[in-house]
Design a protein around this motif. Structure first.
Motif, PDB file in Angstrom:
ATOM      1  N   ALA A 130       8.018  47.181   0.905  1.00 56.90           N
ATOM      2  CA  ALA A 130       7.054  47.838   0.020  1.00 56.90           C
ATOM      3  C   ALA A 130       6.006  48.601   0.826  1.00 56.90           C
ATOM      4  N   ILE A 131       5.484  47.982   1.873  1.00 52.53           N
ATOM      5  CA  ILE A 131       4.453  48.638   2.689  1.00 52.53           C
ATOM      6  C   ILE A 131       5.035  49.852   3.403  1.00 52.53           C
ATOM      7  N   ALA A 132       6.231  49.689   4.000  1.00 50.13           N
ATOM      8  CA  ALA A 132       6.868  50.821   4.689  1.00 50.13           C
ATOM      9  C   ALA A 132       7.187  51.938   3.702  1.00 50.13           C
ATOM     10  N   GLY A 133       7.546  51.572   2.474  1.00 53.33           N
ATOM     11  CA  GLY A 133       7.829  52.586   1.465  1.00 53.33           C
ATOM     12  C   GLY A 133       6.614  53.439   1.153  1.00 53.33           C
ATOM     13  N   HIS A 163      16.571  45.500  13.640  1.00 51.89           N
ATOM     14  CA  HIS A 163      15.338  46.247  13.376  1.00 51.89           C
ATOM     15  C   HIS A 163      14.724  46.753  14.687  1.00 51.89           C
ATOM     16  N   ILE A 164      14.639  45.870  15.678  1.00 52.69           N
ATOM     17  CA  ILE A 164      14.044  46.265  16.962  1.00 52.69           C
ATOM     18  C   ILE A 164      14.890  47.345  17.628  1.00 52.69           C
ATOM     19  N   TYR A 165      16.202  47.166  17.611  1.00 50.40           N
ATOM     20  CA  TYR A 165      17.121  48.147  18.188  1.00 50.40           C
ATOM     21  C   TYR A 165      16.942  49.514  17.523  1.00 50.40           C
ATOM     22  N   SER A 166      16.678  49.508  16.222  1.00 46.66           N
ATOM     23  CA  SER A 166      16.547  50.758  15.473  1.00 46.66           C
ATOM     24  C   SER A 166      15.350  51.583  15.930  1.00 46.66           C
ATOM     25  N   ARG A 183       4.203  57.763   8.674  1.00 42.31           N
ATOM     26  CA  ARG A 183       3.625  56.791   9.612  1.00 42.31           C
ATOM     27  C   ARG A 183       4.763  56.023  10.285  1.00 42.31           C
ATOM     28  N   ASP A 184       5.411  56.666  11.257  1.00 42.45           N
ATOM     29  CA  ASP A 184       6.607  56.088  11.867  1.00 42.45           C
ATOM     30  C   ASP A 184       6.308  54.773  12.577  1.00 42.45           C
ATOM     31  N   ARG A 185       5.354  54.782  13.489  1.00 46.63           N
ATOM     32  CA  ARG A 185       5.074  53.593  14.295  1.00 46.63           C
ATOM     33  C   ARG A 185       4.572  52.453  13.423  1.00 46.63           C
ATOM     34  N   GLU A 186       3.715  52.748  12.483  1.00 46.18           N
ATOM     35  CA  GLU A 186       3.197  51.693  11.605  1.00 46.18           C
ATOM     36  C   GLU A 186       4.318  51.065  10.784  1.00 46.18           C
ATOM     37  N   ALA A 187       5.244  51.898  10.283  1.00 46.27           N
ATOM     38  CA  ALA A 187       6.370  51.372   9.507  1.00 46.27           C
ATOM     39  C   ALA A 187       7.252  50.479  10.363  1.00 46.27           C
ATOM     40  N   GLN A 188       7.472  50.858  11.607  1.00 44.71           N
ATOM     41  CA  GLN A 188       8.290  50.041  12.497  1.00 44.71           C
ATOM     42  C   GLN A 188       7.626  48.698  12.787  1.00 44.71           C
ATOM     43  N   SER A 193      13.078  60.571   9.256  1.00 43.49           N
ATOM     44  CA  SER A 193      12.787  59.704   8.098  1.00 43.49           C
ATOM     45  C   SER A 193      12.746  58.238   8.509  1.00 43.49           C
ATOM     46  N   ILE A 194      11.983  57.933   9.546  1.00 43.88           N
ATOM     47  CA  ILE A 194      11.936  56.566  10.074  1.00 43.88           C
ATOM     48  C   ILE A 194      11.363  55.571   9.062  1.00 43.88           C
ATOM     49  N   PRO A 195      10.240  55.851   8.391  1.00 46.76           N
ATOM     50  CA  PRO A 195       9.722  54.858   7.428  1.00 46.76           C
ATOM     51  C   PRO A 195      10.721  54.531   6.329  1.00 46.76           C
ATOM     52  N   ARG A 196      11.423  55.547   5.840  1.00 52.97           N
ATOM     53  CA  ARG A 196      12.420  55.309   4.787  1.00 52.97           C
ATOM     54  C   ARG A 196      13.542  54.411   5.298  1.00 52.97           C
ATOM     55  N   PHE A 197      13.994  54.666   6.516  1.00 51.80           N
ATOM     56  CA  PHE A 197      15.067  53.853   7.083  1.00 51.80           C
ATOM     57  C   PHE A 197      14.623  52.405   7.272  1.00 51.80           C
ATOM     58  N   MET A 198      13.454  52.205   7.827  1.00 48.74           N
ATOM     59  CA  MET A 198      12.977  50.848   8.075  1.00 48.74           C
ATOM     60  C   MET A 198      12.725  50.115   6.753  1.00 48.74           C
ATOM     61  N   ALA A 199      12.244  50.839   5.744  1.00 50.43           N
ATOM     62  CA  ALA A 199      12.038  50.216   4.439  1.00 50.43           C
ATOM     63  C   ALA A 199      13.359  49.759   3.845  1.00 50.43           C
ATOM     64  N   PHE A 200      14.393  50.583   3.968  1.00 49.36           N
ATOM     65  CA  PHE A 200      15.713  50.209   3.450  1.00 49.36           C
ATOM     66  C   PHE A 200      16.263  48.988   4.185  1.00 49.36           C
ATOM     67  N   LEU A 201      16.062  48.921   5.517  1.00 52.45           N
ATOM     68  CA  LEU A 201      16.532  47.753   6.274  1.00 52.45           C
ATOM     69  C   LEU A 201      15.859  46.480   5.782  1.00 52.45           C
ATOM     70  N   ASN A 202      14.551  46.539   5.597  1.00 57.91           N
ATOM     71  CA  ASN A 202      13.828  45.366   5.094  1.00 57.91           C
ATOM     72  C   ASN A 202      14.282  44.991   3.699  1.00 57.91           C
ATOM     73  N   LEU A 203      14.485  45.989   2.845  1.00 61.53           N
ATOM     74  CA  LEU A 203      14.926  45.711   1.478  1.00 61.53           C
ATOM     75  C   LEU A 203      16.298  45.052   1.479  1.00 61.53           C
ATOM     76  N   PHE A 204      17.196  45.543   2.311  1.00 67.24           N
ATOM     77  CA  PHE A 204      18.528  44.952   2.429  1.00 67.24           C
ATOM     78  C   PHE A 204      18.421  43.480   2.842  1.00 67.24           C
ATOM     79  N   THR A 205      17.580  43.221   3.831  1.00 67.37           N
ATOM     80  CA  THR A 205      17.411  41.848   4.321  1.00 67.37           C
ATOM     81  C   THR A 205      16.882  40.937   3.216  1.00 67.37           C
ATOM     82  N   PHE A 206      15.907  41.421   2.442  1.00 63.53           N
ATOM     83  CA  PHE A 206      15.375  40.610   1.339  1.00 63.53           C
ATOM     84  C   PHE A 206      16.463  40.255   0.334  1.00 63.53           C
TER      85      PHE A 206
END
Length: 643
Positions: free
Chosen positions: A14-17, A97-100, A24-29, A109-122
């Motif tokens: 949600a936050i990364a989204g 996630h770290i590798y990504s 905000r690439d670094r913050e999302a990561q 589109s780094i924030p979108r990608f990281m948000a999708f990874l977190n959502l998948f994990t949830f």
């Protein structure tokens, strides 16, 4: 802590989204990696607590559905099975996630990608901690949605869009069976909570129910329907066609989907529902046959693939077959054991292949690689570890888990068990061959890439190599550490009541007493496969081409994946296209639109055109019409007056 382990990835997503619009690439990561990393730490504590004292915990959060007889709470079920799955999912997801961070560093589109990874994990965590069938289905559909988003992440590529749609549709076929199975459970048991259903299962062992007018053994029918869902999610033969195409997503997505999360959901589901499957021996036999057939099918296709990620993808499909036929002979502990070890070495291989692709400027065709080992020494060494574990070489993780599965199949002393054992042995030979074919074609021999590409080949940064090192550690030690608890002398205490095995279903116990030849055979055939790959790709590199020419029909059959896609296109896709086009052109276009809005509009236009012809612009025409009108009025008046 238990609730946080599940909900933290959702919060991170949600936050990364919210950061997508602000780039905000670094913050999302940081947020997403931190969320799943903390969940991984919690998962270790949870595993030690739950498995250590053997006391399952159920945390009820709120009442979700209360409608008539259907009352469902949203609750988190933590027994040993759930705790193991939460540990595997969060640890592997953290490394991915770290590798990504390194692999996707140049993506816009780094924030979108990281948000999708977190959502998948949830969604995966929601699935494995579900306390009831509906909650499990929520997570089940959630990982399907997330996989669609991740596979099609590069939505500007037609192949990625097609692959994501294909994955979504094929999984819907399996999910339809899953939904029917859930309905059958409610019809038979009157509840959808796991514990009441499992407690009542022995009393329902002889019940029957009607389905499409036919009478079936109730639990067999329900388990087969539920297994159809598992076939779709875990890419078993028949519903496997989406898995190789899923390689169109970024490599971290491939690792996440094919290692510890989505594709293992079906194996987990069968293990979770072991109290039902144990009373449906016919369904277990189907699980064995489907699993063994998938293992040999995918291994045979992997022999000839040239895309480095597709080789590993078919390897995943094959290893899932092993897990299913282990569950089919009631060796559920062995199935989950292989699920756990496979998560480490398969994530390692996928991320290792991503390191190669990263170094080769996006190239995935192994025929355009070669001679990379001295330029990518760390990646090379780590992929050796993953391949040794995959091939089942002593004493890597895969050796312990794959061998116990094959020994359990032999120990089942059934026709289905023998079928699974011998196909599993043949698949083990093929696995070793294509694993070392991948290594030799990628890292050895003369460089086959162009000079410009070879000049830019470089080792991956530490942010990509460190996660590989962690996964490699798991690929080395997970088997030796877990053997005692998962399938050894401590398995009864470790698993507790989370897995149900009836008296007489003693394949896992019998696995420890198989003949020496049976125990050694998997290692022997693995060594033979490695040796054959060395001969064909190092000593006699001209042989593969000669064999392909000599056995052209077989080669094309395997290269085209047993023609499943072509068969489905002919039987399902093409007729559906013809019917759809016919309904569109004839039904919608000619009939509905032609008679309806288009027809009315056309008639109005024609009427207006005819009326417009009266407006000629000549005075004598208008005078003639006026005279005619006067004559008509006079005639009407005379008729009325004289009539």
């Amino acid at each position: 802590m238990y609730t946080a382990a599940v909900l933290l990835p959702l919060l991170g997503a949600a936050i990364a989204g919210l950061m997508i619009a602000h780039s905000r690439d670094r913050e999302a990561q940081v947020v997403t990696c931190g969320a799943v990393g903390i969940a991984a730490i919690f998962s270790i504590v949870i595993l030690l607590q739950v498995a250590g004292d053997g006391t399952p915990r159920t945390i009820e959060l709120f009442t979700w559905i209360d409608s008539g007889e259907l009352n469902i709470s949203w609750a988190l079920k933590f027994d040993t099975l759930s705790a193991v799955m939460v540990f595997v999912v969060t640890v592997c997801a953290t490394m991915i996630h770290i590798y990504s961070i390194g692999y996707m560093s140049h993506d816009p589109s780094i924030p979108r990608f990281m948000a999708f990874l977190n959502l998948f994990t949830f969604f995966m965590l929601a699935l494995v901690t579900a306390e009831n069938f509906v909650q499990m289905f929520f997570g089940w559909e959630g990982v399907g949605l997330s996989s669609y988003l991740l596979i099609g992440f590069w939505y500007d590529r037609n192949k990625a869009n097609a692959a994501s749609i294909k994955a979504f549709l094929v999984n819907r076929i399996g999910d339809f069976g899953f939904v029917l199975g859930i309905m059958g459970v409610f019809l038979l048991f009157g509840t959808l909570s796991f514990d009441p259903v499992f407690d009542a299962a022995p009393a329902m062992a002889d019940r029957s129910m009607k389905f499409f007018g036919w009478e079936f053994h109730a639990l067999t029918l329900i388990c087969l329907l539920l297994f159809i869902g598992a076939m779709g999610k875990s890419a078993q033969i028949g519903l496997h066609t989406w898995l190789p195409d899923a390689m169109e997503g970024p490599t971290p997505v491939s690792a996440l989907i094919h290692a510890a999360t989505m594709v293992t959901a079906g194996v987990f589901m069968v293990a979770r529902l072991s109290p039902l499957f144990e009373y449906a021996p016919a369904a277990l036999t189907v699980v064995v046959i489907i699993g063994a057939t998938t293992a040999i099918f995918a291994a045979s296709v992997g022999l000839v693939q040239n895309d480095i990620k597709r080789v590993i993808a078919y390897s995943t499909c094959s290893q899932l077959g092993y897990m299913f036929f282990a569950a089919g002979v009631s060796a559920y502990g062995a199935a989950i054991f292989h699920l756990m070890t496979h998560a480490f070495f398969k994530a390692l291989l996928f991320l290792g292949s991503g390191s190669v692709i990263h170094a080769m400027s996006g190239e995935q065709d192994m025929r355009k690689m070669g001679g990379l080992w001295h330029r990518l020494p760390w990646t090379y060494a780590l992929m050796w570890i993953g391949s040794l574990a995959l091939a089942g070489i002593p004493f890597f993780a895969g050796y312990y888990s794959k061998d116990i599965i094959l020994e359990a199949a032999w120990g089942a002393h059934s026709a289905a068990g023998q079928y699974a054992f011998w196909l599993g042995i043949l698949a083990a030979f093929m696995t070793a061959f294509y694993s070392w074919r991948l290594l030799f074609m990628t890292f050895h021999g003369a460089p086959r890439a162009d000079h410009h590409t070879m000049e830019h080949v470089h080792e991956s940064p530490p942010v990509m190599l460190v996660p590989l090192g962690v996964l490699a550690t798991g690929a080395v030690v997970a088997g030796a550490v877990g053997y005692y608890f998962f399938v050894g002398e401590g398995m009864a205490v470790f698993w507790g009541a989370s897995l149900k095995v009836l008296e007489g279903h003693n394949a896992l116990e019998a696995a420890h007493h198989v003949p020496t030849g049976v125990a050694l055979l998997p290692t022997v055939v693995a060594a033979a496969g490695i040796g054959l790959a060395y001969v064909m790709y190092i000593m006699r590199p001209e042989w593969p081409g000669l064999v392909a020419d000599r056995l052209r029909g077989l080669y094309l059959f395997l290269l085209n994946k047993w023609y499943f896609d072509e068969l489905y296109d002919r039987v399902f896709v093409f007729p559906a296209h013809v019917i759809g086009r016919g309904l569109w052109k004839s039904g919608d276009g000619d009939l509905i639109d032609g008679v309806g809005p288009d027809g009315i509009a056309a008639a109005t236009v024609q009427l207006a055109q005819r009326a417009s012809r009266l407006q000629t612009g000549y005075i004598y025409h208008y005078a003639f019409v006026m005279l005619g009108g006067v004559v008509a009025i006079v005639t009407w008046y005379l008729i009325v007056r004289l009539g």
